[in-house]
Design an enzyme around this catalytic site. Structure first.
Site, PDB file in Angstrom:
ATOM      1  N   ALA A   1       0.810  -1.219   0.000  1.00 62.26           N
ATOM      2  CA  ALA A   1       0.000   0.000   0.000  1.00 62.26           C
ATOM      3  C   ALA A   1       0.848   1.277   0.000  1.00 62.26           C
ATOM      4  CB  ALA A   1      -0.948  -0.008   1.200  1.00 62.26           C
TER       5      ALA A   1
ATOM      6  N   HIS B   1       3.702   1.733  -1.768  1.00 66.02           N
ATOM      7  CA  HIS B   1       3.984   1.976  -3.192  1.00 66.02           C
ATOM      8  C   HIS B   1       2.741   2.515  -3.895  1.00 66.02           C
ATOM      9  CE1 HIS B   1       6.951  -1.467  -2.454  1.00 66.02           C
ATOM     10  NE2 HIS B   1       7.737  -0.517  -2.901  1.00 66.02           N
TER      11      HIS B   1
ATOM     12  N   GLN C   1      22.617  -1.259  -6.102  1.00 71.26           N
ATOM     13  CA  GLN C   1      22.393  -0.637  -4.797  1.00 71.26           C
ATOM     14  C   GLN C   1      22.434  -1.644  -3.638  1.00 71.26           C
ATOM     15  OE1 GLN C   1      18.398   0.894  -6.040  1.00 71.26           O
ATOM     16  NE2 GLN C   1      17.783   0.395  -3.952  1.00 71.26           N
TER      17      GLN C   1
ATOM     18  N   GLN D   1       8.670   9.078   1.627  1.00 70.43           N
ATOM     19  CA  GLN D   1       9.358   9.632   2.801  1.00 70.43           C
ATOM     20  C   GLN D   1       9.900   8.504   3.695  1.00 70.43           C
ATOM     21  OE1 GLN D   1      10.211  12.646   3.584  1.00 70.43           O
ATOM     22  NE2 GLN D   1      10.780  12.304   5.721  1.00 70.43           N
TER      23      GLN D   1
ATOM     24  N   ASP E   1      11.924   6.378   2.872  1.00 71.44           N
ATOM     25  CA  ASP E   1      13.366   6.407   2.629  1.00 71.44           C
ATOM     26  C   ASP E   1      13.797   7.871   2.571  1.00 71.44           C
ATOM     27  OD1 ASP E   1      14.091   3.407   1.904  1.00 71.44           O
ATOM     28  OD2 ASP E   1      12.162   3.859   1.013  1.00 71.44           O
TER      29      ASP E   1
ATOM     30  N   GLN F   1      17.113   8.756   1.005  1.00 75.93           N
ATOM     31  CA  GLN F   1      17.040   8.576  -0.452  1.00 75.93           C
ATOM     32  C   GLN F   1      16.372   9.794  -1.103  1.00 75.93           C
ATOM     33  OE1 GLN F   1      16.183   4.768  -2.620  1.00 75.93           O
ATOM     34  NE2 GLN F   1      14.112   5.574  -2.601  1.00 75.93           N
TER      35      GLN F   1
ATOM     36  N   ARG G   1      10.440  -5.631   2.727  1.00 79.73           N
ATOM     37  CA  ARG G   1      11.260  -6.533   3.554  1.00 79.73           C
ATOM     38  C   ARG G   1      10.499  -7.063   4.766  1.00 79.73           C
ATOM     39  NH1 ARG G   1      15.679  -2.962   1.551  1.00 79.73           N
ATOM     40  NH2 ARG G   1      17.118  -4.350   0.467  1.00 79.73           N
TER      41      ARG G   1
HETATM   42  P1  AMP Z   1      11.335   0.225  -2.984  1.00 81.91           P
HETATM   43  O1  AMP Z   1      10.522  -0.700  -3.823  1.00 81.91           O
HETATM   44  O2  AMP Z   1      11.581  -0.269  -1.599  1.00 81.91           O
HETATM   45  O3  AMP Z   1      12.569   0.709  -3.690  1.00 81.91           O
HETATM   46  O4  AMP Z   1      10.434   1.503  -2.783  1.00 81.91           O
HETATM   47  C1  AMP Z   1       9.934   2.218  -3.888  1.00 81.91           C
HETATM   48  C2  AMP Z   1       9.372   3.533  -3.405  1.00 81.91           C
HETATM   49  O5  AMP Z   1       8.321   3.278  -2.472  1.00 81.91           O
HETATM   50  C3  AMP Z   1      10.412   4.374  -2.674  1.00 81.91           C
HETATM   51  O6  AMP Z   1      10.252   5.731  -3.050  1.00 81.91           O
HETATM   52  C4  AMP Z   1      10.065   4.154  -1.233  1.00 81.91           C
HETATM   53  O7  AMP Z   1      10.439   5.220  -0.398  1.00 81.91           O
HETATM   54  C5  AMP Z   1       8.559   4.027  -1.298  1.00 81.91           C
HETATM   55  N1  AMP Z   1       8.005   3.360  -0.116  1.00 81.91           N
HETATM   56  C6  AMP Z   1       8.446   2.197   0.443  1.00 81.91           C
HETATM   57  N2  AMP Z   1       7.747   1.917   1.560  1.00 81.91           N
HETATM   58  C7  AMP Z   1       6.866   2.936   1.735  1.00 81.91           C
HETATM   59  C8  AMP Z   1       5.881   3.235   2.723  1.00 81.91           C
HETATM   60  N3  AMP Z   1       5.660   2.438   3.772  1.00 81.91           N
HETATM   61  N4  AMP Z   1       5.150   4.363   2.574  1.00 81.91           N
HETATM   62  C9  AMP Z   1       5.369   5.186   1.510  1.00 81.91           C
HETATM   63  N5  AMP Z   1       6.277   4.967   0.545  1.00 81.91           N
HETATM   64  C10 AMP Z   1       7.023   3.853   0.650  1.00 81.91           C
END
Ligand code: AMP
Length: 280
Positions: free
Chosen positions: A35, A37, A61, A148, A150, A153, A187
């Site tokens: 949710a 993403h 990365q 936010q 990350d 990032q 994760r």
């Molecule tokens: P990732 O697939 O982990 O690389 O994350 C892709 C994007 O989704 C990144 O911009 C993350 O910061 C964002 N994201 C990951 N978890 C969350 C969350 N719980 N709430 C909002 N955005 C998230």
């Protein structure tokens, strides 16, 4: 219907077929969508009308000994979620599509990337900035949405975009959490049920510091002490950092300032590395 592109050429052809005045929003991910993403996709869609997501588990990365091989890749489920969210197109490149043999050009941000996760994961942000700039060059979005969750990032990418005059507006989406406060993360599937109470303590520590801040405490060392007291000695959790930082530069601050300060935490819970943060 979400279109699926596997090559750079397909994305470019689609991008060039859009009307010149069409705003395009982009959400890069590594898949195993949740949710959090989807909230970013909805923001992109609302802001731009056309939204493209990418799923790419970026080897650049991940450090040696990190979870690249076991990173979850539930593609069918991801596709249904993208479809349901009304995402127009998905870029799903293979590794050799993005990194041709002998690729030797990298993007390195040298300041915001340094502390916190940058210090613990050497090369991580170099992998992030390199892939994000490359994806921007392929997709050519007007806006790109990052979570936010990350926070470092986000700050690194904002700095890269400013420094290199990249014509993309960066938008930060809020952290989406479970009912118990645990920030959603791809994760989290690694967590065993008995590890959940320890995982929840990250949010609890941030909340305790925020409450102290709201009650008037500004001293960064004192705020850190309050938060760390909730984590130290707790079974199943090994703290990597809990820190008070300037939200844009990620440099340490002596005093927390309303609107400018980030509380950031990273910890191992069993074999799972978790991060979380809160801005005050
Ligand atoms: P990732 O697939 O982990 O690389 O994350 C892709 C994007 O989704 C990144 O911009 C993350 O910061 C964002 N994201 C990951 N978890 C969350 C969350 N719980 N709430 C909002 N955005 C998230």
């Amino acid at each position: 219907m979400t279109l699926i592109f596997r090559t750079i050429e397909e994305v470019r052809a689609w991008r060039h077929s859009l009307p010149a005045n069409q705003t395009v929003g982009f959400v890069p991910t590594m898949g195993a969508l949740h949710a959090g993403h989807i909230s970013l996709m909805e923001l992109a869609k609302a802001r731009s009308g056309v939204a493209l997501a990418s799923i790419f588990v970026n080897p650049l990365q991940f450090g040696p000994g990190e979870d690249l091989a076991r990173y979850p890749r539930p593609l069918e489920q991801d596709l249904s979620l993208l479809q349901a969210a009304g995402v127009d197109a998905l870029f799903l490149p293979a590794v050799d599509e993005l990194y041709p043999a002998g690729a030797s050009t990298f993007v390195i941000e040298e300041s915001v990337s340094g502390p916190l996760c940058g210090a613990l994961r050497p090369g991580h942000f170099r992998g992030v900035t390199t892939v994000v700039l490359k994806l921007f060059n392929i997709v050519q979005p007007h806006i790109a949405v990052f979570g936010q969750k990350d926070a470092q990032q986000c700050a690194v990418i904002e700095r890269m975009v400013r420094d290199l005059a990249v014509p993309v507006e960066i938008i930060r989406g809020p952290i989406i959490r479970e009912a118990d406060g645990l920030a959603l993360s791809s994760r989290n599937v690694y967590l065993k049920p008995e590890e959940r109470p320890a995982a929840r303590l990250l949010f609890a520590s941030l909340t305790a510091a925020k409450q102290a801040f709201e009650a008037g405490e500004r001293n960064a060392a004192r705020l850190t002490e309050i938060a760390e007291a909730m984590l130290q000695g707790q079974p199943g959790i090994s703290l990597q950092y809990w820190d008070v930082r300037d939200a844009r530069t990620l440099q340490p601050v002596a005093a927390a300032m309303p609107g400018e300060t980030l509380f950031a935490v990273a910890a191992m819970v069993g074999t799972t590395r978790l991060i979380d943060n809160m801005t005050v």
